[in-house]
Enzyme design. Sequence first.
Site, PDB file in Angstrom:
ATOM      1  CB  SER A 166      -4.270  -2.833 -15.839  1.00  0.00           C
ATOM      2  OG  SER A 166      -4.788  -2.688 -14.548  1.00  0.00           O
TER       3      SER A 166
ATOM      4  N   GLY B 280       0.836  -3.552 -20.387  1.00  0.00           N
ATOM      5  CA  GLY B 280       2.190  -3.082 -20.656  1.00  0.00           C
ATOM      6  C   GLY B 280       3.275  -3.811 -19.891  1.00  0.00           C
ATOM      7  CB  ILE B 281       6.579  -2.573 -18.705  1.00  0.00           C
ATOM      8  CG1 ILE B 281       7.167  -2.190 -20.075  1.00  0.00           C
ATOM      9  CG2 ILE B 281       7.677  -3.070 -17.778  1.00  0.00           C
ATOM     10  CD1 ILE B 281       8.108  -0.996 -20.030  1.00  0.00           C
TER      11      ILE B 281
ATOM     12  CE  LYS C 291      -7.531   6.507 -11.053  1.00  0.00           C
ATOM     13  NZ  LYS C 291      -7.185   7.873 -11.530  1.00  0.00           N
TER      14      LYS C 291
ATOM     15  CG  ASP D  76      -5.254   7.058  -7.208  1.00  0.00           C
ATOM     16  OD1 ASP D  76      -4.017   7.027  -7.301  1.00  0.00           O
ATOM     17  OD2 ASP D  76      -5.963   7.960  -7.703  1.00  0.00           O
TER      18      ASP D  76
ATOM     19  CE1 TYR E 182       7.706  10.284 -17.230  1.00  0.00           C
ATOM     20  CE2 TYR E 182       9.592  10.460 -18.699  1.00  0.00           C
ATOM     21  CZ  TYR E 182       8.674   9.687 -18.028  1.00  0.00           C
ATOM     22  OH  TYR E 182       8.715   8.314 -18.133  1.00  0.00           O
TER      23      TYR E 182
ATOM     24  CE  LYS F  70       9.905   7.019 -14.624  1.00  0.00           C
ATOM     25  NZ  LYS F  70       8.877   5.970 -14.349  1.00  0.00           N
TER      26      LYS F  70
END
Length: 285
Positions: free
Chosen positions: A27, A29-30, A50, A82, A176, A180
């Site tokens: 939606s 950004g990148i 979402k 989602d 995190y 990732k």
Amino acid sequence: MTIESRTLIAPDHSRLAGRTLLMSGGSRGIGLAIATAAARAGANVVLLSKTDAPHPSLEGTIHTAVQQINDAGGKGLAVVGDVRVDEDVQRAVQQAVDAFGGIDIVVNNASAINLAKTDQLDMKRYDLMQDINVRGTFLLSKTALPHLRESAHAHILTLSPPLNLDPKWAGMHLGYTMAKYGMSLTTLGLAEELKDSGIAVNSLWPETLIDTAAIRNLPGGQQMIRGARSADIVADAAMAILSSDPAGVSGNFFTDGQVLNLAGVADLSGYALNPDVPLVEDIFL
């Protein structure tokens, strides 16, 4: 992973005309930068996101993103859902097939971030990162596989870092990093599992901080982005990968600058927001 000599970055954006790309998130950004670049090449772009309603502090919804895709020359489709929910992912795959006849490219873009140390990271946020980043990447890739196998130009691209077992990264933000690296392990495993299928599987990660609304909204974000590059560099690198022959490019953990250098782009200075400010290196590198 070291890039092997067999890797062939030979972009031909005409290969993407009429192809269908399914992306998680996107939606803003990148992800939106990649989706818009694909649209300019004539691709169909299906977004699973979402963001049905405006965020109080972040611009853009799935509907404004699809409008931008259409304005860029592609054909967009919004699927509000989602990536953590099996039925939503199945619905996105089916709607992509129903609307455009198949799926050629999957981009695992959706990701949650929380850089808290272990004792400050509550398990709800830990679970969110695991569910979106790891499970979502696995689920979307898995669900689209039957259709990717039928494509003559099949790619899976995941926005995740090179696997690096230097304890520095796990010690800096363990929760995190685990999330990732789970995305990156999906690239590693699927590239090997699918190596004889004609489906290219790669990861892509920025070498520097990227200017996004999410970064700008962080404490000190306006100062941080002075040393950032625009999202266009990641989008251009993604396009170089996705418009290359899948047979020549799979099983890599690329950085954006690395891809563009392989594609013959030597000068990356035009991507810097402030050419006179030193670039801020991204995490995991």
